[in-house]
Write a protein that holds these residues in place. Structure first.
Motif, PDB file in Angstrom:
ATOM      1  N   PRO A   1       0.861  -1.191   0.000  1.00 19.21           N
ATOM      2  CA  PRO A   1       0.000   0.000   0.000  1.00 19.21           C
ATOM      3  C   PRO A   1       0.894   1.236   0.000  1.00 19.21           C
ATOM      4  CG  PRO A   1      -0.610  -1.521   1.765  1.00 19.21           C
ATOM      5  CD  PRO A   1       0.680  -2.014   1.200  1.00 19.21           C
ATOM      6  N   CYS A   2       0.598   2.194  -0.858  1.00 17.61           N
ATOM      7  CA  CYS A   2       1.492   3.356  -0.984  1.00 17.61           C
ATOM      8  C   CYS A   2       0.685   4.593  -1.358  1.00 17.61           C
ATOM      9  CB  CYS A   2       2.585   3.072  -2.023  1.00 17.61           C
ATOM     10  SG  CYS A   2       1.986   3.000  -3.728  1.00 17.61           S
TER      11      CYS A   2
ATOM     12  N   THR B   1      -0.901  13.691   1.880  1.00 14.82           N
ATOM     13  CA  THR B   1      -0.252  14.783   2.624  1.00 14.82           C
ATOM     14  C   THR B   1       1.057  14.245   3.222  1.00 14.82           C
ATOM     15  OG1 THR B   1      -1.261  14.177   4.744  1.00 14.82           O
ATOM     16  CG2 THR B   1      -2.528  15.684   3.308  1.00 14.82           C
ATOM     17  N   PRO B   2       1.942  15.122   3.688  1.00  9.31           N
ATOM     18  CA  PRO B   2       3.144  14.631   4.371  1.00  9.31           C
ATOM     19  C   PRO B   2       2.818  13.714   5.554  1.00  9.31           C
ATOM     20  CG  PRO B   2       3.412  16.945   3.809  1.00  9.31           C
ATOM     21  CD  PRO B   2       1.977  16.595   3.488  1.00  9.31           C
ATOM     22  N   ASP B   3       1.707  14.004   6.270  1.00 13.39           N
ATOM     23  CA  ASP B   3       1.319  13.161   7.413  1.00 13.39           C
ATOM     24  C   ASP B   3       0.866  11.778   6.959  1.00 13.39           C
ATOM     25  OD1 ASP B   3       1.942  15.127   9.212  1.00 13.39           O
ATOM     26  OD2 ASP B   3      -0.120  15.834   9.462  1.00 13.39           O
ATOM     27  N   SER B   4       0.089  11.723   5.869  1.00 15.58           N
ATOM     28  CA  SER B   4      -0.369  10.412   5.389  1.00 15.58           C
ATOM     29  C   SER B   4       0.815   9.594   4.878  1.00 15.58           C
ATOM     30  CB  SER B   4      -1.439  10.566   4.306  1.00 15.58           C
ATOM     31  OG  SER B   4      -0.923  11.162   3.126  1.00 15.58           O
ATOM     32  N   LEU B   5       1.827  10.268   4.366  1.00 15.92           N
ATOM     33  CA  LEU B   5       3.040   9.596   3.892  1.00 15.92           C
ATOM     34  C   LEU B   5       3.770   8.929   5.062  1.00 15.92           C
ATOM     35  CD1 LEU B   5       4.569   9.258   1.192  1.00 15.92           C
ATOM     36  CD2 LEU B   5       5.921  11.252   1.824  1.00 15.92           C
ATOM     37  N   THR B   6       3.827   9.603   6.193  1.00 15.17           N
ATOM     38  CA  THR B   6       4.480   9.045   7.387  1.00 15.17           C
ATOM     39  C   THR B   6       3.769   7.778   7.846  1.00 15.17           C
ATOM     40  OG1 THR B   6       5.172  11.263   8.070  1.00 15.17           O
ATOM     41  CG2 THR B   6       5.193   9.557   9.764  1.00 15.17           C
TER      42      THR B   6
ATOM     43  N   LYS C   1       3.615   1.492   7.766  1.00 14.88           N
ATOM     44  CA  LYS C   1       2.866   0.307   7.334  1.00 14.88           C
ATOM     45  C   LYS C   1       3.692  -0.522   6.347  1.00 14.88           C
ATOM     46  CE  LYS C   1      -1.545   0.847   6.554  1.00 14.88           C
ATOM     47  NZ  LYS C   1      -2.837   1.212   5.893  1.00 14.88           N
ATOM     48  N   GLN C   2       4.383   0.163   5.432  1.00 13.73           N
ATOM     49  CA  GLN C   2       5.194  -0.539   4.419  1.00 13.73           C
ATOM     50  C   GLN C   2       6.302  -1.359   5.079  1.00 13.73           C
ATOM     51  OE1 GLN C   2       6.133   3.008   2.311  1.00 13.73           O
ATOM     52  NE2 GLN C   2       4.257   2.981   1.107  1.00 13.73           N
ATOM     53  N   SER C   3       6.988  -0.778   6.058  1.00  5.82           N
ATOM     54  CA  SER C   3       8.059  -1.487   6.758  1.00  5.82           C
ATOM     55  C   SER C   3       7.521  -2.718   7.487  1.00  5.82           C
ATOM     56  CB  SER C   3       8.748  -0.561   7.766  1.00  5.82           C
ATOM     57  OG  SER C   3       9.471   0.438   7.091  1.00  5.82           O
TER      58      SER C   3
ATOM     59  N   THR D   1       6.290  -0.649  -5.114  1.00  4.98           N
ATOM     60  CA  THR D   1       5.251   0.365  -4.902  1.00  4.98           C
ATOM     61  C   THR D   1       4.956   1.049  -6.235  1.00  4.98           C
ATOM     62  OG1 THR D   1       6.628   2.343  -4.568  1.00  4.98           O
ATOM     63  CG2 THR D   1       6.296   0.913  -2.638  1.00  4.98           C
ATOM     64  N   CYS D   2       3.816   1.737  -6.291  1.00  8.87           N
ATOM     65  CA  CYS D   2       3.555   2.626  -7.425  1.00  8.87           C
ATOM     66  C   CYS D   2       3.740   4.068  -6.943  1.00  8.87           C
ATOM     67  CB  CYS D   2       2.173   2.384  -8.028  1.00  8.87           C
ATOM     68  SG  CYS D   2       0.821   2.369  -6.842  1.00  8.87           S
ATOM     69  N   SER D   3       4.843   4.281  -6.237  1.00  3.77           N
ATOM     70  CA  SER D   3       5.191   5.608  -5.725  1.00  3.77           C
ATOM     71  C   SER D   3       6.465   6.108  -6.390  1.00  3.77           C
ATOM     72  CB  SER D   3       5.408   5.565  -4.211  1.00  3.77           C
ATOM     73  OG  SER D   3       5.914   6.812  -3.749  1.00  3.77           O
ATOM     74  N   LEU D   4       6.636   7.427  -6.391  1.00  2.33           N
ATOM     75  CA  LEU D   4       7.825   8.069  -6.946  1.00  2.33           C
ATOM     76  C   LEU D   4       8.765   8.573  -5.849  1.00  2.33           C
ATOM     77  CD1 LEU D   4       5.767  10.235  -9.444  1.00  2.33           C
ATOM     78  CD2 LEU D   4       7.183   8.287 -10.100  1.00  2.33           C
ATOM     79  N   LEU D   5       8.393   8.360  -4.591  1.00  2.00           N
ATOM     80  CA  LEU D   5       9.102   9.011  -3.489  1.00  2.00           C
ATOM     81  C   LEU D   5      10.101   8.088  -2.801  1.00  2.00           C
ATOM     82  CD1 LEU D   5       6.131  10.987  -1.868  1.00  2.00           C
ATOM     83  CD2 LEU D   5       7.744  11.747  -3.639  1.00  2.00           C
ATOM     84  N   ASP D   6      11.272   8.633  -2.485  1.00  2.00           N
ATOM     85  CA  ASP D   6      12.342   7.851  -1.856  1.00  2.00           C
ATOM     86  C   ASP D   6      11.901   7.261  -0.515  1.00  2.00           C
ATOM     87  OD1 ASP D   6      13.779   8.717  -3.999  1.00  2.00           O
ATOM     88  OD2 ASP D   6      15.084  10.094  -2.891  1.00  2.00           O
ATOM     89  N   GLU D   7      11.090   8.009   0.242  1.00  2.00           N
ATOM     90  CA  GLU D   7      10.669   7.531   1.565  1.00  2.00           C
ATOM     91  C   GLU D   7       9.952   6.191   1.494  1.00  2.00           C
ATOM     92  OE1 GLU D   7       9.681  12.030   1.841  1.00  2.00           O
ATOM     93  OE2 GLU D   7      10.197  10.596   0.275  1.00  2.00           O
ATOM     94  N   GLU D   8       9.200   5.984   0.416  1.00  6.54           N
ATOM     95  CA  GLU D   8       8.433   4.743   0.269  1.00  6.54           C
ATOM     96  C   GLU D   8       9.219   3.665  -0.472  1.00  6.54           C
ATOM     97  OE1 GLU D   8       4.010   5.426  -0.421  1.00  6.54           O
ATOM     98  OE2 GLU D   8       4.881   7.128  -1.480  1.00  6.54           O
TER      99      GLU D   8
END
Length: 418
Positions: free
Chosen positions: A303-304, A321-326, A331-333, A353-360
């Motif tokens: 989920p991403c 949002t930045p909060d939902s990303l946190t 959850k991903q970990s 993931t289907c995300s573009l962000l390094d955090e995920e």
């Protein structure tokens, strides 16, 4: 032929609900169309495309809609519909509205501030710009703000790609092979596939080329035990089952019974009998523990944020949002750690993931490697070479719409060595 004036009315009505962002835009539109069954297919298509055009271009269109007379929501609606079907196709416009649309069409958008041109939330634009630079971010944003083509996957149990292309041509549906996925077909218009015998008999499924490549790098083989850990509606499950030639055992886990229920009719069409859908309560469900250390291949399509799918789901950029990303990264970990316990020595684990962000993406992978010495990263370039996929990659699969004409995807492959 002009559209009925009711199209503007209906688009404005459903747009008011969609831009509250209380749920996915496609779900809101589906419910609205069920509640208004008298709308014809041409009208429904115009309403949907008008709404999606607003979602893609919300920052620019909201700025433009601030000028002119009357309701700003109606002006926003008119901009979306003019983008989707052309201003000349809209019925019921006043002379003043037609003149206003014409004036807006001649504005030079290149002169707008970069974040507005990108039509991305400021936090997301800044994050991508800090990583990739402004020019690259604008190129990515431009690709994300264009509608995606329709990609199909040929079910190799039932058909060959060249035969499907030939049969689609008789429909007539113009299409071409996808450049990377060996079973993919790209259609640039969006025909009613559900009426085609090819679809009804399970020879084709709708699946983005990037998603097809994710299933392929799992490299599931005949007779293996395989788990699709976050199966959803099962697009990758079906691709994995076909790669296994309908042998072995393929578990489709998901926490949502509703999502897994959507897999059932697709499964029936596919001809697969090796798939076992399993509803789980959470990533530590006892049903998972029973398979610990027994599985050859595990796919975690986690989920991403979904920010790689903005061509199809433009509302995601306004809902995250930045909060939902946190919350998502935690959850991903947890999901990746739980899924890893299933893998037997010598087996492989794929995190995607289907995300573009390094955090995920990279950050989750780095954390996992540091905490799991029994796993080693398999460089993606080696995995792609094994699968004879001609894509230039380093350690990870990193697909993007402006470079590969797919949705944005990330994947990493690990092998259990003890």
């Amino acid at each position: 032929m002009r559209l009925s004036p009711v199209v503007v009315t209906h688009t404005e009505e459903v747009l008011r609900e969609v831009i509250r962002f209380t749920g996915p835009a496609d779900v809101t539109l589906s419910r609205y169309f069920r509640d208004h069954p008298k709308l014809g297919s041409r009208e429904r298509n115009a309403v949907a495309e008008g709404v999606y055009a607003v979602l893609r271009n919300k920052l620019v269109y909201a700025s433009f809609a601030g000028s002119g007379s009357g309701s700003a929501m109606r002006r926003l609606t008119l901009l979306g519909l003019a983008d989707a079907v052309g201003a000349e196709a809209l019925g019921g416009l006043s002379a003043e509205e037609a003149e206003w649309l014409s004036r807006i069409a001649h504005i030079d958008r290149g002169a707008l501030p970069p974040a507005m041109r990108a039509n991305l939330p400021q936090w997301l634009f800044d994050k991508l710009k800090d990583r990739d630079g402004e020019e690259a971010t604008l190129q990515l944003a431009e690709a994300l703000n264009r509608p995606a083509p329709l990609d199909l996957r040929v079910n190799a149990l039932k058909a060959k790609r060249e035969d499907v292309i030939a049969e689609l041509a008789t429909a007539p549906i113009q299409c071409e092979p996808t450049p990377y996925a060996p079973l993919g077909i790209r259609i640039h218009k969006k025909p009613a596939l559900q009426n085609l015998p090819l679809f009804q008999n399970g020879a084709i499924e709708v699946q983005d080329e990037g998603s097809q490549l994710l299933a392929q790098i799992v490299a599931a083989k005949r007779g293996e035990m395989v788990v699709d850990f976050c199966a959803g509606a099962g697009g990758k499950t079906l691709a994995l089952g076909a790669a296994m030639r309908n042998t072995g055992r393929l578990y489709a886990f998901d926490v949502s019974e509703k999502r897994l229920n959507k897999l059932k009719p697709r499964l029936a069409r596919s001809g697969l009998s090796n798939v076992h859908p399993v509803v789980i309560a959470h990533e530590n469900d006892a049903k998972i523990k029973r398979l610990s250390g027994k599985i050859d291949r595990v796919l975690v399509d986690a989920p991403c944020s979904g920010l790689g799918t903005l061509r199809r789901n433009p509302d995601m950029k306004w809902r995250q949002t930045p909060d939902s990303l946190t919350e998502l990264t935690a959850k991903q970990s947890a999901i990746l750690a739980s899924a890893a316990r299933l893998v037997k020595p010598g087996g492989r684990l794929v995190y995607a993931t289907c995300s573009l962000l390094d955090e995920e993406n990279e950050a989750i992978v780095d954390s996992f490697i540091q905490g799991n010495e029994g796993f080693t990263l398999v460089p993606m370039k080696d995995v792609l070479a094994e699968q004879k996929i001609e894509l230039e990659m380093g350690d990870y699969l990193k697909l993007s719409p402006h470079r590969h004409q797919t949705d944005g995807f990330f994947a990493a492959v690990f092998e259990r060595n003890k």
